[in-house]
Design an enzyme around this catalytic site. Structure first.
Site, PDB file in Angstrom:
ATOM      1  N   ASP A  64     -16.468  50.286 -16.346  1.00  0.00           N
ATOM      2  CA  ASP A  64     -17.455  50.957 -17.212  1.00  0.00           C
ATOM      3  C   ASP A  64     -18.818  50.261 -17.085  1.00  0.00           C
ATOM      4  OD1 ASP A  64     -16.934  48.634 -18.636  1.00  0.00           O
ATOM      5  OD2 ASP A  64     -16.648  49.650 -20.569  1.00  0.00           O
ATOM      6  N   SER A  65     -18.883  49.197 -16.265  1.00  0.00           N
ATOM      7  CA  SER A  65     -20.171  48.625 -15.873  1.00  0.00           C
ATOM      8  C   SER A  65     -21.023  49.691 -15.186  1.00  0.00           C
ATOM      9  CB  SER A  65     -19.970  47.432 -14.926  1.00  0.00           C
ATOM     10  OG  SER A  65     -19.059  47.754 -13.895  1.00  0.00           O
ATOM     11  N   ASP A 103     -11.429  52.234 -15.644  1.00  0.00           N
ATOM     12  CA  ASP A 103     -11.743  51.484 -16.862  1.00  0.00           C
ATOM     13  C   ASP A 103     -11.917  52.458 -18.025  1.00  0.00           C
ATOM     14  OD1 ASP A 103     -12.227  49.125 -18.137  1.00  0.00           O
ATOM     15  OD2 ASP A 103     -14.210  48.783 -17.265  1.00  0.00           O
ATOM     16  N   LYS A 133      -7.630  50.103 -17.132  1.00  0.00           N
ATOM     17  CA  LYS A 133      -7.940  48.816 -17.765  1.00  0.00           C
ATOM     18  C   LYS A 133      -8.515  49.118 -19.146  1.00  0.00           C
ATOM     19  CE  LYS A 133     -11.692  46.181 -16.724  1.00  0.00           C
ATOM     20  NZ  LYS A 133     -12.330  46.107 -18.049  1.00  0.00           N
ATOM     21  N   GLU A 135     -10.000  46.906 -22.903  1.00  0.00           N
ATOM     22  CA  GLU A 135     -10.438  45.607 -23.431  1.00  0.00           C
ATOM     23  C   GLU A 135      -9.749  45.293 -24.762  1.00  0.00           C
ATOM     24  OE1 GLU A 135     -14.717  45.581 -23.719  1.00  0.00           O
ATOM     25  OE2 GLU A 135     -14.975  46.099 -21.600  1.00  0.00           O
ATOM     26  N   GLU A 202     -12.858  37.223 -18.556  1.00  0.00           N
ATOM     27  CA  GLU A 202     -14.291  37.267 -18.249  1.00  0.00           C
ATOM     28  C   GLU A 202     -15.061  36.220 -19.055  1.00  0.00           C
ATOM     29  OE1 GLU A 202     -16.112  41.142 -18.240  1.00  0.00           O
ATOM     30  OE2 GLU A 202     -18.136  40.303 -18.151  1.00  0.00           O
TER      31      GLU A 202
HETATM   32  O1  KIV Z   1     -16.662  47.178 -16.070  1.00  0.00           O
HETATM   33  C1  KIV Z   1     -16.466  46.278 -15.242  1.00  0.00           C
HETATM   34  O2  KIV Z   1     -17.028  46.257 -14.138  1.00  0.00           O
HETATM   35  C2  KIV Z   1     -15.533  45.225 -15.611  1.00  0.00           C
HETATM   36  C3  KIV Z   1     -15.453  44.033 -14.715  1.00  0.00           C
HETATM   37  C4  KIV Z   1     -16.568  43.124 -15.045  1.00  0.00           C
HETATM   38  C5  KIV Z   1     -14.150  43.353 -14.810  1.00  0.00           C
HETATM   39  O3  KIV Z   1     -14.895  45.312 -16.603  1.00  0.00           O
END
Ligand code: KIV
Length: 300
Positions: A64-65, A103, A133, A135, A202
């Site tokens: 989600d970056s 994510d 993924k 959080e 992280e």
């Molecule tokens: O969103 C992302 O790119 C991440 C990585 C930093 C692990 O969660």
């Protein structure tokens, strides 16, 4: 892409494809058992996924970056499920061997367990992902268990979890105090017990990440968590020097693509203004006899 380019296969035809095996969550486990470092990078589009897959990356995270490094938001919070799925589809068309992880964006899994399972399922059903993924620690156990029970592999994420930036008060390293370190270790063990196949750590102290990695049987993937993790991940736009709003301490820049893009764009502008592009080499010719016929047609 030029309109006259031949149709491209959506899958990679790698020279050594006969020797390469598809990476799965089982491969992650095996790599930890054999103490082989796991490599993971983010990707958000087809060409990046293609390149990462071609060079043998183990896992591609459609992080989600995306919100920050591609869509230009200040945080990861605004990115939507639809935006994530759109980019996951592009990545899945480019990668053949890497384990593909989508994510889950902010508020796609926090409100209810049912919503979490449905949204997790969309990554696999609609977007070609093979795992998701999310959080958080103990507060996510119910969601993790339910998603795993639906047959969807889950990667956890502890430490600096960017979706909680408003609680942290900024992108700051986490678990530097004894109590927070203990809580992180407990959360990691709970996530493993709930069925996560792997865990991102992280921006946490290196020796804490090493200890957590030793206590868990599932692999840890570090970002700003030192050398003691079972694998490493970076945000590709950081590694390539494509995102220069800020660079976290833990980022190693392997290239300066922003400077290279600026050089290429400047050269294009200069060529067009100087009328040196397009040259004959980049122009389409017409058979002289056809041109003559065309001229005669016009004259008649
Ligand atoms: O969103 C992302 O790119 C991440 C990585 C930093 C692990 O969660």
């Amino acid at each position: 892409m030029s309109t006259s380019a031949p149709a491209l296969s959506t899958k990679v035809a790698s020279a050594d494809s006969s020797e390469r095996k598809k990476i799965t969550t089982a491969t992650f486990r095996q790599k930890k058992e054999r103490a082989e470092p796991i490599t993971m990078l983010t990707a958000y589009d087809y060409p990046t996924a293609l390149a990462e897959d071609q060079v043998g990356i183990d896992a591609i995270l459609v992080g989600d970056s995306l919100a920050m490094v591609v869509l230009g938001y200040q945080t990861t919070l605004p990115v939507t499920m639809e935006e994530m799925l759109h980019h996951c589809r592009a990545v899945s068309r480019g990668a053949r061997y890497a384990l593909l992880i989508g994510d889950m964006p902010f508020m796609s899994y926090q409100a209810s367990t049912e919503e979490a399972v449905r949204n997790a399922g969309r990554f696999l059903k609609e977007a070609g992902m093979e795992a998701i993924k999310l959080e958080g620690g103990r507060e996510r156990l119910e969601a993790v268990r339910a998603i795993v029970a639906a047959g969807i592999p889950v990667m956890g994420h502890l430490g600096l979890t960017p979706q909680s930036i408003n609680q942290f008060g900024g992108f700051k390293p986490q678990a530097k105090k004894a109590a927070a370190a203990r809580r992180l270790l407990e959360d990691a063990l709970l996530l493993e017990e709930a069925g996560c196949f792997s865990l991102v750590l992280e921006s946490v102290p290196a020796r804490l990440a090493e200890l957590v990695s030793k206590k868990l049987s599932i692999p840890t993937i570090g970002i700003g968590a030192g050398i003691g993790c079972d694998g490493q991940v970076l945000v590709t736009h950081d590694l390539l020097g494509l995102f220069d709003r800020f660079t976290p301490k833990f980022v190693k820049k392997y290239a300066n693509f922003n400077a290279e893009m600026q050089r290429a764009f400047t050269e294009f502008i200069s060529d067009v203004r100087g009328r040196t592009f397009p040259s004959a080499q980049h122009s389409i010719e017409m058979d002289p006899a056809e041109w003559e016929r065309f001229m005669q047609d016009l004259g008649s």
